[in-house]
Each structure stands twice: as structure tokens, then as C-alpha cells.
Design an enzyme around this catalytic site. Structure first.
Site, PDB file in Angstrom:
ATOM      1  N   HIS A   1      -1.665 -12.559 -44.553  1.00  0.00           N
ATOM      2  CA  HIS A   1      -0.521 -12.845 -45.347  1.00  0.00           C
ATOM      3  C   HIS A   1      -0.249 -11.404 -46.068  1.00  0.00           C
ATOM      4  O   HIS A   1       0.638 -10.945 -46.417  1.00  0.00           O
ATOM      5  CB  HIS A   1      -0.677 -13.911 -46.131  1.00  0.00           C
TER       6      HIS A   1
ATOM      7  N   HIS B   1      -7.287 -15.035 -42.848  1.00  0.00           N
ATOM      8  CA  HIS B   1      -5.938 -15.687 -42.641  1.00  0.00           C
ATOM      9  C   HIS B   1      -5.164 -15.170 -43.800  1.00  0.00           C
ATOM     10  O   HIS B   1      -3.899 -14.829 -43.650  1.00  0.00           O
ATOM     11  CB  HIS B   1      -6.195 -17.063 -42.723  1.00  0.00           C
ATOM     12  N   GLU B   2      -5.720 -15.113 -45.105  1.00  0.00           N
ATOM     13  CA  GLU B   2      -4.925 -15.036 -46.494  1.00  0.00           C
ATOM     14  C   GLU B   2      -4.842 -13.491 -46.167  1.00  0.00           C
ATOM     15  O   GLU B   2      -3.711 -12.951 -46.650  1.00  0.00           O
ATOM     16  CB  GLU B   2      -5.880 -15.459 -47.306  1.00  0.00           C
TER      17      GLU B   2
ATOM     18  N   ASP C   1       2.299 -22.557 -44.910  1.00  0.00           N
ATOM     19  CA  ASP C   1       3.078 -21.709 -44.182  1.00  0.00           C
ATOM     20  C   ASP C   1       4.194 -22.150 -43.358  1.00  0.00           C
ATOM     21  O   ASP C   1       5.433 -21.597 -43.522  1.00  0.00           O
ATOM     22  CB  ASP C   1       2.144 -20.881 -43.053  1.00  0.00           C
TER      23      ASP C   1
END
Ligand code: ZN
Length: 361
Positions: free
Chosen positions: A62, A58-59, A161
Site C-alpha cells: 500500500h 501487505h502494508e 481495503d
């Protein structure tokens, strides 16, 4: 004083594990072992590790989108409460912030769906839909947790987010500062609601709510500071009348200056050249250790950061924070022309803000 362990690099981005996360794994392992023996401990800990692999992906999403926009990503830090992509500076263009923010939850949704399909193929419909976070089969659980992660991150408050996505949407039609103020207020109201619901249902929700409530305040003041400091040259607030010391001066002279003036940090000069700085905390420590007769040259910092007279308060504030200093010498063509302190920056905020309408963000 390192508080994290470097696991390695993915696409050139360092992945760090915070020590509290290692303690957290150990703690959970013990709890599982206590309740269900070694097998349960192994299953529990490997599930947590798989969860954190999901958080890392997930990170990473980003970070990679951010890097695509030229934002420097210093590292991804894994904490027991989740992951954190540490970036140099988030872009203020709404579309970019939106895409960077949305990449994480989108990845979690895709992971959740992919795992869900695998689970359907392996175990069928009933087992897949019955998955819980704490019991049952590994793959269905991981699918569910990834979907939860997406929902959790889409909550409309900073630092989630969802808060950034919301601000980006607002910022298309208004200035960034105002969009932040509104997004922060909505985040606070949301957090209060979530916190109250949590009190009567699940205390974890209250914990998350507190996190979001304070996250809203932190983001709002960060942007307010940035807006106020933007475009203001350091020459506007630097002290131009200040005392300097010589390496051969005794610490007692510095103490006299502290008593009779307003200054607590001192540039140290030799033959009109800046050779060091004596910070308040160094002076106090040195007085205890060596006494007032010690020489300034012995205890001053010889490695120090300076700023130049053309830099903005925004840059100076970032530099002061990065070095953990209370002040910095200001140079013009290599010569010292001023001293900027954290206090002076604070004073500027108060006095410059005093002339503005209160609700201007
Ligand atoms: Zn995220």
C-alpha cells in the site's frame, strides 16, 4: 508517552510495533507454553511473527504505491489486529485510491500462492490442502493465512481495503462524498449481517463486524467534514472580537474574562506582538498549582501553532487536531486578526448544514 517501538525503516518507511502487540505475543507464548510446553510456545510465537511479517509486506505494498503517487507515508504501525499504513492524505482520484487499496490484497494473494507452491514441492498435495491456522506445518499454514488475509481485507467496508476499492469503483460515476456515503451504508449493512452470522458460528466474525460498522461511520464523517470545510476560508468563522492578555496580567484577570465572556483561550500580546497563548487547560492547571495571583507570562505557552487568514477550514481543522488545541490565533501578515476555536468549526457544520438538503453527502 510513546506507545510503539520503532523496528527500523524499509525503503525509508518507519515500521513501528505497538506495545499491545508485544503484550499479545507474550500472552500467546504463555498460552502455547501452558498447553504444549516450550517447543509449542516457540513454534506458536514464530508463526505469529511470520504472520506479522506477511502483514508488513501487505502494508508496505500500500505504502509504496501511495508514495509512487506522491502521498507522504509517515509510518507503518503493527497492531495485534493487523497493520496500518499511516498516510498524510489519501488521493481522491478513484484510480489512484483503487491502485493503493488493491496493492495490499494483491501482495497477500501472491505471497499465499508462492508459499503454496513451495509447500506443494516440499510436502505434496495432501499436507498442503490440510493446513489449518492453528495446527500442522509452518509453510502450508502461512500460505493459508496470507490468502485469508487477502479475503479479510477485501471485505466491503471501511477501513478495510475492500471498502476503499468499492468506493473507488463508485466514485468513477459520482462525486466522492456520495460514493463514500453509499460505500459506508453498504459496509454497515454488511457488518450487521456478518455480526449476526458470527453470533451463531464464530465470535471473531462479530468482533470484525463491530470494527467494520464503526469504521464506516468514521470514514463517512471524515469525508463529510472534509467536504463541508473544503474551500471555506477561516476568516468566515473566526472570532474577531476577543480578549487578549498581557504577560504581566494575573491569572485572576483571565478568570474574570472567562466568567464574563464566551472565551476560554487567550492570545497573549506584548507591544502589539503575539508572544504566547493561554489555553483553558493550562489556566486551570496553573490556578491549582500557583493560584490566581500568578502572572500570565509564567504559565502561557510560548511555543504555539498559528494559522493564516487565507487558510481553509480543512487546513485549520487538521492543524487544530495535530496540536490537540481547542483554539488557534489567526494571523494576517504576522498580526493577529482573529481566534478560531473548535467550537466555531462545530457551529459552522451545524449552521451551514442546516441550509442543505439532509441527504446531500
Ligand atoms: Zn490492506
Amino acid at each position: 508517552m510513546r506507545s510503539s517501538l520503532r523496528l527500523g525503516k524499509v525503503f525509508g518507511i518507519p515500521i513501528d510495533l505497538h506495545v499491545t502487540f508485544i503484550l499479545f505475543i507474550a500472552f500467546l507464548g504463555t498460552v502455547y507454553a501452558f498447553h504444549g510446553g516450550a517447543k509449542a510456545a516457540l513454534a506458536g510465537v514464530s508463526f505469529i511473527l511470520a504472520l506479522f511479517l506477511s502483514v508488513t509486506l501487505h502494508e508496505l505494498a500500500h505504502s509504496l504505491v501511495a508514495r509512487g503517487f506522491g502521498v507522504k507515508v509517515s509510518r507503518i504501525l503493527l497492531l495485534p489486529i493487523g497493520g496500518l499504513s499511516q498516510m498524510e492524505e489519501m488521493p481522491e482520484q478513484p484510480t489512484r485510491e483503487f491502485l493503493i487499496a488493491v496493492a495490499g490484497p494483491a501482495t497477500s494473494v501472491l505471497l499465499g500462492l508462492a508459499l503454496g507452491i513451495v509447500s506443494l514441492l516440499l510436502y505434496g498435495r495432501t499436507a498442503t490442502l490440510q493446513a489449518t491456522v492453528t495446527g500442522g506445518l509452518f509453510i502450508p499454514n502461512l500460505a493459508r493465512v496470507n490468502l485469508l488475509l487477502a479475503i479479510f481485507n477485501l471485505l466491503p467496508g471501511f477501513p478495510m481495503d475492500g471498502g476503499r476499492i468499492f468506493r473507488a469503483a463508485l466514485a468513477r460515476g459520482m462525486p466522492f462524498g456520495r460514493a463514500t456515503a453509499i460505500a459506508a451504508s453498504v459496509g454497515r449493512v454488511f457488518a450487521i449481517g456478518l455480526g449476526l452470522i458470527g453470533l451463531f458460528s464464530n465470535i471473531w466474525l462479530t468482533f470484525i463486524a463491530v470494527f467494520i460498522y464503526f469504521g464506516a461511520g468514521a470514514e463517512a464523517s471524515r469525508v463529510r467534514l472534509k467536504t463541508a470545510f473544503h474551500d471555506v476560508p477561516v476568516s468566515r468563522v473566526m472570532a474577531t472580537a476577543f480578549q487578549t492578555l498581557n504577560p504581566d496580567d494575573r491569572l485572576s484577570l483571565a478568570v474574570e474574562h472567562v466568567y464574563h465572556g464566551f472565551q476560554e483561550d487567550f492570545p497573549v500580546m506584548m507591544d502589539n506582538e503575539l508572544v504566547g497563548v493561554l489555553m483553558k487547560q493550562d489556566l486551570i492547571a496553573a490556578l491549582h498549582e500557583f493560584g490566581p495571583g500568578a502572572l500570565v507570562g509564567r504559565v502561557m505557552r510560548k511555543e504555539f501553532t498559528t494559522v493564516t487568514v487565507g487558510q481553509t477550514l480543512e487546513q485549520v481543522y487538521a492543524a487544530i487536531q495535530a496540536c490537540g488545541c481547542s483554539s488557534m490565533p489567526v494571523l494576517d501578515a504576522g498580526r493577529i486578526v482573529g481566534l478560531v476555536t473548535l467550537e466555531a468549526l462545530g457551529r459552522y457544520l451545524v449552521f451551514a448544514g442546516a441550509g442543505q438538503p439532509a441527504n446531500r453527502a
